[in-house]
Design an enzyme around this catalytic site. Structure first.
Site, PDB file in Angstrom:
ATOM      1  N   SER A   9      50.626  53.258  41.529  1.00 46.51           N
ATOM      2  CA  SER A   9      50.516  54.623  41.063  1.00 46.51           C
ATOM      3  C   SER A   9      49.091  55.063  40.716  1.00 46.51           C
ATOM      4  O   SER A   9      48.817  56.251  40.643  1.00 46.51           O
ATOM      5  CB  SER A   9      51.377  54.802  39.823  1.00 46.51           C
ATOM      6  OG  SER A   9      50.878  54.046  38.746  1.00 46.51           O
ATOM      7  N   LYS A  41      42.577  57.327  34.475  1.00 42.00           N
ATOM      8  CA  LYS A  41      43.908  57.683  34.972  1.00 42.00           C
ATOM      9  C   LYS A  41      44.561  58.689  34.011  1.00 42.00           C
ATOM     10  O   LYS A  41      44.405  58.573  32.790  1.00 42.00           O
ATOM     11  CB  LYS A  41      44.766  56.428  35.093  1.00 42.00           C
ATOM     12  CG  LYS A  41      46.089  56.637  35.830  1.00 42.00           C
ATOM     13  CD  LYS A  41      46.842  55.316  35.989  1.00 42.00           C
ATOM     14  CE  LYS A  41      48.168  55.484  36.728  1.00 42.00           C
ATOM     15  NZ  LYS A  41      48.900  54.199  36.863  1.00 42.00           N
ATOM     16  N   SER A  90      50.554  48.697  39.925  1.00 41.66           N
ATOM     17  CA  SER A  90      49.945  50.024  40.062  1.00 41.66           C
ATOM     18  C   SER A  90      48.411  50.046  40.038  1.00 41.66           C
ATOM     19  O   SER A  90      47.813  51.065  40.367  1.00 41.66           O
ATOM     20  CB  SER A  90      50.466  50.960  38.978  1.00 41.66           C
ATOM     21  OG  SER A  90      51.716  51.472  39.351  1.00 41.66           O
TER      22      SER A  90
END
Lengths: 483, 471
Positions: free
Chosen positions: A150, A75, A174
């Site tokens: 997210s 990420k 997330s």
């Protein structure tokens, strides 16, 4: 091209050990899929990954390291030395990391190959990855639907079978919510289990890095290698256990709780029914499943808004255009530099949250809101702990509904919070929580089940998760991209 | 005489003497080239986290002890949020809600002999900001100072004269210096004093004005007097005091307005989530304060008892190295020892720009030297002759004396033989003594030292001479 990348981690490892394939073959398979299918999962590709893969050929494949030469996606809020770390924000669009995060040290120690940095909501603020400065990643199950967020890019890259492994971060769901929307397995470990050093902070007391994988066993194995005490993160803890150790063990005298709140009216009926099917299946297997009420369980969203926004407003103050990142080029004075850098550098959702957070910590509000929220957070944790004294685990849906159409929350800032209403308890209590796929709705969209455990009891979560996974035996390749 | 009563409070920031910064492994020292003691934590890089340097807590506990502060048993750090280029994270990590020390005091003695207790409200730990250097067109930042550990000590508004303020700061500096907590060098910024002064004719306090940037303790006194006078003039001419921050200008010896205090300054304090709460128990406090050395007042007492004169006492206290050195020799003649350390040895050290531990004057040699001087086994003259050898050679005093042919004869029979020969030679002096001129003995002694070139133990020679004269 041989499709080794779709095989299980154990099979790939065996092929590497036997010399049937080399790490670079795996990398090429991944890159081939990424290039042919634009899911917008990545913000930055690692342009040295082929070189790094070839470098590994000089080494003998260690038989005891399952992760040697395995491609992984990271990420884009986790520092990888020498690569851009944008947090999907304009303000960091030119920011190159000059150090490795604690987890990246471990990823490199195990000779995993970092394919690239994945797309996400800007600074991890959002539930759809639509707040990214780099456009929304595509849900491979249905291009009209949001990928979740997210950690949307990480979820998409695993669901699309672009990579076998990814790391995400979870502040209020997330990792779990996009895992649920994409039919993959995502774990938010206990707070402190994984070092946060090198994770760009959103809400420091809630943030946690975790593994996102195709199945439960690989998830537990990946957590095994990324966890541990890091002297650079005072909130990290020592781990001396194997998270796979209970996988396959019978569920003896097992008791599971389902909070009534988790099956309230706001939960989509198809999702609710799927969870009830799991309840039945477990009961058939002699697991005791009770519906329970938990004090303060309805407070999580409010607590999240106060605590996460408050901490975020402070954590994001460092992006001021003075030392790094985007800086407004022609300011009139210092104040103008601050204002314009942040006005043009941050997106709307981030600015909204900074404003709310600043208000919450302002003057007397700090007492009225933040301190009060911290007290209720304590109470909430205690009431969950009470359940864990009677039940092994708590289960419920990971999200109130399946992936919804793109742009549906645009004019409703509260929309995305309400959607995460079921996943924030784990962050509030520091509890470990996994999301696993348990089937599909009538539109062939994946449905996720979350399994919540007591602090530092990931092993029991993996035990139940793997049992359910085996019982259901779902075909989860529906999101896999074409070749 | 003014009708106004002054009310004075003082805030002091001191840099703690740790090797490393408070939240990063970077070195914490003064005088390095700009931006060399810096790492990603000090720069406030995204993803970095503070790791508390426990040495900071340990030094702060020492400060708590010497300032009689109560230690907070459960403490945490807080974020003070504001924007400024010298603040890399956009917040300063400090202690707003649980300062490590609360409600302490120190006692000072005023010129008139009365004692005054200065109450300390609290002491907290915090990180320093980086240093800005402002040019004409731009400003430069030096991050060497970012994250240097500080303690801030805040008094109650309990002082009424500039004398009290100066005495408080002098004493505070002395205590922190002797506790090994801080270098307390105002000129290097490792000790910074800000004053809050208000004046009033009634019991109610007036409006307080803060003065920063005062470059010495004596100037704190000057600044307070100036500020009180300035405020009095304003009030007397019908004006109003505005709450503001002023700075001291050491050229004009006056204070100059920097900024008006903003109403409701909002720092949005909240507990620092990256640093867990710290529990401090008695054992931890004891373990980290039981190595405290004796504080100056206790040392002054010892020196006084030993008979050192008041001027020398203050000279020794003002030079902590000398005082610390003397701590090892409290059982020998402190007057002799301190005279050596303030006199010939100090000159030697200054001249050669060394410290005593870098010389060959070992502790046992120093002890031997003081004892021999004390017992008159070595004359001052001989000491001066052998000083350089003492400092620069790895030889004992006896070896040095014999190498130089200065060995003192201390065998009584041998001395008796030599002395009677000399008495024979100077029979006229002996006769003078015997006919009642007692002072003649001094002259005879002088002759003995001259004839033997000071090679006899002076004390013994004197004893033997008197015996022989009085036979």
């Amino acid at each position: 091209m041989s499709k080794y990348i779709d095989k299980s981690l154990n099979e790939i490892h065996e092929a590497l050990v036997k010399g049937e394939i080399k790490p670079v073959d795996l990398v090429n398979e991944c890159l081939d899929r990424i290039n042919k299918n634009n899911l917008n999962a990545f913000i930055t590709m690692n342009d040295k990954v082929i070189e790094e893969a070839k470098e590994l050929e000089k080494m003998e494949v260690p038989k005891d390291d399952l992760f040697f030469g395995i491609p992984i996606a990271i990420k884009d809020n986790i520092m990888v030395n020498g690569m851009l770390c944008t947090c999907a924000s304009k303000i960091l669009s030119n920011f190159e990391a000059i150090y490795d995060a604690g987890v990246i040290d471990l990823v490199k120690e195990h000779h995993m190959l970092i394919i690239g940095k994945t797309n996400m909501d800007e600074f991890a603020m959002g539930s759809t990855s639509e707040t990214s400065y780099y456009g929304t990643p595509i849900n491979p199950w249905n291009k009209e639907r949001v990928p979740g967020g997210s950690s949307g890019g990480s979820a998409v890259s695993v669901a699309g079978r672009l990579v076998p492994l990814a790391l995400g971060s979870d502040t209020g769901g997330s990792i779990r919510q996009p895992s649920s929307f994409n039919g993959i397995v995502g774990m938010k470990p206990s707070y402190g289990r994984v070092s946060r050093y090198g994770l760009v902070a959103f809400a420091s007391s809630l943030d946690q890095i975790g593994p996102m994988t195709r199945n439960v066993l690989e998830n537990a194995n990946l957590l095994n290698v990324i966890c541990g005490k890091d002297d650079r993160d005072m909130t990290s803890v020592e781990t001396n256990e194997d998270f796979t150790r209970l996988i396959g063990k019978p569920l003896k005298d097992f008791k599971v709780a389902i909070p009534n709140y988790f099956l309230s009216d706001f939960v989509d009926s198809e999702v609710r029914n799927k969870v009830l099917e799991i309840k039945e299946m477990l009961e058939k297997n002699n697991v005791k499943v009770d519906m329970v009420d938990i004090n303060h369980i309805d407070m999580a969203v409010i607590l999240y808004q106060i605590i996460a926004m408050g901490e975020a407003s402070s954590n994001l103050a460092r992006f001021d255009g003075i030392r790094y990142g985007y800086s407004y080029p022609d300011p009139e004075n210092l104040e103008d530099l601050y204002l314009k850098t942040r006005q043009y550098g941050f997106g709307n959702e981030v600015k909204r949250r900074i404003m709310v957070g600043s208000y919450i910590l302002s003057g007397e509000n700090a007492k009225i809101y933040y301190s009060k929220a911290m007290q209720i957070r304590d109470d909430l944790q205690k009431s969950f702990k009470k359940i864990f004294s009677e039940y092994n685990l708590i289960i419920g849906p990971s999200a109130a509904r399946c992936a919804y159409p793109l742009n549906s929350g645009k004019d409703d800032p509260l929309h995305c919070f309400m959607d995460d209403i079921l996943v924030m308890h784990a962050n509030m209590g520091g509890f470990p929580c996994i999301s696993i796929p348990i089937g599909f709705n009538s539109e062939k969209l994946p449905i996720g089940l979350q399994i919540l455990g007591n602090n530092f009891d990931e092993a029991t979560i993996y035990q139940l998760a793997s049992f359910i996974e085996k019982e259901l035996n779902l075909d989860l390749e529906g999101g896999k991209v074409s070749e | 005489m003014s009708n106004y009563k002054k009310t004075i409070g003082i805030e002091v920031h001191c840099e703690l003497k740790t090797n490393n910064k408070i939240f990063s492994p970077a070195l914490s020292n003064y005088g390095s080239m700009a931006n060399t003691n810096v790492n990603v934590i000090d720069l406030g890089y995204p993803g970095t986290l503070p790791v508390l340097n426990m040495d900071v807590v340990k030094l702060a506990l020492k400060a708590c002890k010497v300032l009689n502060l109560n230690v907070s048993r459960k403490m945490h750090f807080d974020r003070k949020n504001y924007f400024y280029p010298d603040l890399p994270k956009g917040f300063q990590i400090t202690q707003a809600l649980t300062p490590i020390g609360t409600h302490g005091y120190i006692e000072v003695t005023k010129k008139d002999g009365t004692k005054k207790r200065i109450d300390i409200l609290e002491m907290h730990i915090e990180e320093d900001t980086c240093k800005s250097v402002h040019g004409e067109k731009n400003s430069l930042l030096d991050f060497n100072r970012a994250g240097v550990p500080l303690i801030e000590i805040v008094t109650e508004p309990c002082m009424e004269t500039s004398e009290e303020a100066v005495l408080y700061l002098t004493k505070l500096r002395e205590l922190l210096l002797y506790a090994g907590v801080s270098d307390c060098k105002i000129e290097e910024g490792s000790m910074r004093c800000d004053t809050n002064v208000s004046i009033s004719k009634t019991e109610e306090w007036g409006t307080k004005v803060e003065t920063k940037n005062i470059g010495s303790i004596s100037n704190v006194g000057v600044a307070i007097e100036y500020e009180a006078k300035r405020q009095e003039e304003i009030l007397e001419s019908g004006g109003k005091i505005i709450p503001e921050t002023r700075r001291f200008d050491d050229k004009s010896l006056s204070t100059i307005s920097m900024r008006v205090k903003e109403v409701g300054n909002d720092y949005r304090y909240f507990p620092e989530p990256d640093i867990p709460y710290l529990n401090i128990d008695d054992k931890f406090i004891d373990d980290n304060t039981n190595d405290l050395v004796r504080m100056p007042d206790e040392r002054r007492e010892s020196y006084k008892e030993a008979g050192i004169n008041p001027i020398n006492i203050e000279k020794i206290i003002a030079n902590k190295d000398i005082s610390d050195y003397l701590e090892k020799f409290l059982d020998i003649n402190l007057v002799v020892a301190s005279n050596l350390l303030l006199g010939d040895i100090a000159s030697y050290l200054n001249k050669n720009d060394v410290t005593i531990d870098k010389t060959h004057l070992t502790d046992s040699k120093f002890r031997d030297l003081v004892n021999r001087l004390d017992k008159n086994e070595i004359s001052n003259k001989i000491f001066k002759e052998i000083l350089v050898d003492l400092m620069e050679n790895d030889l004992s005093i006896d070896e040095i004396l014999s190498n130089k042919g200065l060995n003192l004869v201390s065998d009584k029979e041998e001395i008796k033989k030599t002395v009677s020969e000399i008495l024979d030679k100077y029979s006229d002096l002996v006769n003078q003594y015997k006919s009642g001129n007692e002072r003649a003995s001094k002259a005879i002694m002088g002759m003995i030292m001259k004839e033997t070139r000071g090679s006899l133990s002076p004390a013994l020679a004197n004893e033997v001479m008197m015996e022989l004269l009085n036979e």
